[in-house]
Design an enzyme around this catalytic site. Structure first.
Site, short mmCIF file in Angstrom:
data_model
loop_
_atom_site.label_atom_id
_atom_site.label_comp_id
_atom_site.label_asym_id
_atom_site.label_seq_id
_atom_site.Cartn_x
_atom_site.Cartn_y
_atom_site.Cartn_z
N ARG A 173 0.85 -1.18 0.00
CA ARG A 173 0.00 0.00 0.00
C ARG A 173 0.90 1.24 0.00
O ARG A 173 2.03 1.18 0.46
CB ARG A 173 -0.90 0.02 1.24
CG ARG A 173 -1.84 -1.18 1.35
CD ARG A 173 -2.66 -1.09 2.63
NE ARG A 173 -3.62 -2.20 2.74
CZ ARG A 173 -3.37 -3.35 3.35
NH1 ARG A 173 -2.18 -3.56 3.92
NH2 ARG A 173 -4.28 -4.31 3.40
N LYS A 197 -2.42 -2.92 7.90
CA LYS A 197 -3.62 -2.51 8.63
C LYS A 197 -3.80 -3.38 9.87
O LYS A 197 -3.51 -4.57 9.85
CB LYS A 197 -4.85 -2.63 7.73
CG LYS A 197 -4.89 -1.58 6.63
CD LYS A 197 -6.19 -1.68 5.84
CE LYS A 197 -6.29 -0.58 4.80
NZ LYS A 197 -7.56 -0.65 4.04
N HIS A 270 -3.31 3.68 -5.90
CA HIS A 270 -2.91 2.29 -5.66
C HIS A 270 -2.74 1.52 -6.98
O HIS A 270 -2.83 0.29 -7.00
CB HIS A 270 -3.94 1.59 -4.79
CG HIS A 270 -3.99 2.10 -3.38
ND1 HIS A 270 -2.93 1.99 -2.50
CD2 HIS A 270 -4.96 2.76 -2.71
CE1 HIS A 270 -3.26 2.55 -1.35
NE2 HIS A 270 -4.49 3.03 -1.45
N ARG A 273 -0.14 -1.23 -6.97
CA ARG A 273 -0.58 -2.36 -6.13
C ARG A 273 -1.60 -3.20 -6.91
O ARG A 273 -1.53 -4.44 -6.91
CB ARG A 273 -1.19 -1.83 -4.83
CG ARG A 273 -1.78 -2.89 -3.89
CD ARG A 273 -2.17 -2.21 -2.59
NE ARG A 273 -3.05 -3.01 -1.76
CZ ARG A 273 -2.65 -3.91 -0.87
NH1 ARG A 273 -1.37 -4.17 -0.74
NH2 ARG A 273 -3.52 -4.56 -0.12
N HIS A 296 -4.28 -8.89 3.05
CA HIS A 296 -5.72 -8.84 3.26
C HIS A 296 -6.10 -9.78 4.40
O HIS A 296 -5.65 -10.91 4.44
CB HIS A 296 -6.46 -9.27 1.99
CG HIS A 296 -6.39 -8.27 0.88
ND1 HIS A 296 -6.61 -8.60 -0.44
CD2 HIS A 296 -6.13 -6.94 0.90
CE1 HIS A 296 -6.48 -7.51 -1.18
NE2 HIS A 296 -6.19 -6.49 -0.40
N TYR A 305 -9.90 -9.37 -7.46
CA TYR A 305 -8.93 -9.41 -8.56
C TYR A 305 -9.21 -10.53 -9.54
O TYR A 305 -8.80 -10.47 -10.69
CB TYR A 305 -7.50 -9.53 -7.99
CG TYR A 305 -7.06 -8.27 -7.31
CD1 TYR A 305 -6.66 -7.16 -8.05
CD2 TYR A 305 -7.06 -8.17 -5.93
CE1 TYR A 305 -6.28 -5.99 -7.43
CE2 TYR A 305 -6.67 -7.00 -5.30
CZ TYR A 305 -6.28 -5.91 -6.05
OH TYR A 305 -5.91 -4.74 -5.44
#
Length: 324
Positions: A173, A197, A270, A273, A296, A305
């Site tokens: 990120r 995150k 992004h 990414r 994730h 994706y």
């Protein structure tokens, strides 16, 4: 987005900001309650600074709109419905309103646990329908042109080259890239230790090409940028030796896109990414492995994706199949 649509969107954003400035200041009691709630969420879940700031803005905006200090915890379902309807009329996106509703639900659930109220005014509110947005990924030829754009004969250019190569090679990120500590990089093993995150750590391989440019940057450009005895715990620094911001990196990407002849509208913050993930899937990567590389927490987030890959297959079929 055409020029007229862009102008309309800019005008709408300016109008919303002006309306927000016209609201009364946040009362002390509501401000204290919001801080207590966010402190509790941070202690429980490790809420990131960016998410915490977003939740604070959402809760404070509703409290200021009610214009009665200390009344945030006593809001009714009718208040919430009226506020959401007003935001919809003012052009706030469904995604923005969904985030607001999530913040409000979390807040009122906490209020119930704290015995500040006995009911949840958000219980009967429906979540706005969100469009399923596919990530914008560059083609492999566009990525090649973008990565070749920086002038590696300068310290800034070599840094930009290393950042672009590293982001495309690892799928970091933007916030993870600019905030990467120098000690998180192991050049001998060719891997990074990334804190994403929720303060979750993951180990990400960087690949030979990114490792090569990172070694060149660390050996020459970074010491030059940190001249005159300056030090920094961060890997990537600017000409003053300060850590780069996300906005600075985004400006760099836009500038390099122009050099590479890529339409800036094709690139998102992004974009690298998304390109990393899409290109890996197109070349046969396992979805679970991609989830780990991207950091994730849920596989469902990564599965978007696969839609990108399916769209590419459909496009190829339409172009080349006799009955496409």
């Amino acid at each position: 987005m055409d020029a007229k649509a862009g102008t309309r969107r800019a005008d709408a954003v300016a109008a919303r900001r002006q309306a927000a400035r016209a609201l009364p200041e946040l009362g002390a009691a509501d401000a204290q309650l919001i801080d207590r709630h966010l402190d509790a969420v941070w202690a429980e879940t490790g809420l990131s600074t960016a998410s915490r700031d977003s939740y604070r803005r959402d809760l404070a905006g509703f409290a200021r709109w009610r214009d009665r200090d200390g009344a945030l915890a006593s809001a009714s379902a009718a208040d919430l419905s009226q506020y959401l309807a007003m935001r919809a009329r003012d052009g706030y996106s469904p995604r923005s309103n969904a985030r607001l509703l999530s913040a409000l639900r979390g807040f009122f659930a906490w209020c119930i646990r704290q015995h500040l109220r006995s009911d949840d005014p958000t219980a009967l509110l429906g979540t706005p329908t969100l469009p399923r947005l596919l990530p914008k990924a560059l083609t492999e030829s566009q990525i090649t042109a973008l990565l070749a754009a920086p002038d590696v004969e300068t310290s800034d250019g070599l840094r930009d080259k290393a950042m672009l190569e590293l982001m495309y090679a690892t799928g970091l990120r933007v916030s993870e890239l600019v905030g990467l500590p120098a000690q998180a990089v192991n050049l001998r093993q060719g891997a990074l230790r990334v804190t994403g995150k929720g303060s979750r750590e993951r180990l990400v391989p960087m690949g030979e090409e990114a490792q090569h440019w990172l070694e060149r940057y660390a050996a020459t450009a970074r010491p030059a940028l940190l001249a005159k005895g300056r030090t920094s715990p961060f890997l990537f620094v600017d000409a003053k030796g300060d850590v780069l911001t996300r906005q600075q990196f985004w400006a760099t990407v836009k500038r390099m896109a122009a050099v590479a002849g890529i339409d800036p509208a094709r690139i998102s913050p992004h974009g690298l990414r998304h390109s990393f993930a899409t290109h890996l899937l197109n070349h046969g990567a396992d979805l679970r492995a991609l989830q780990m590389l991207l950091g994730h927490s849920s596989l469902s987030t990564t599965q978007i994706y696969t839609l990108v890959a399916k769209e590419k297959l459909k496009h190829l079929h339409r172009m080349h199949h006799p009955r496409g």
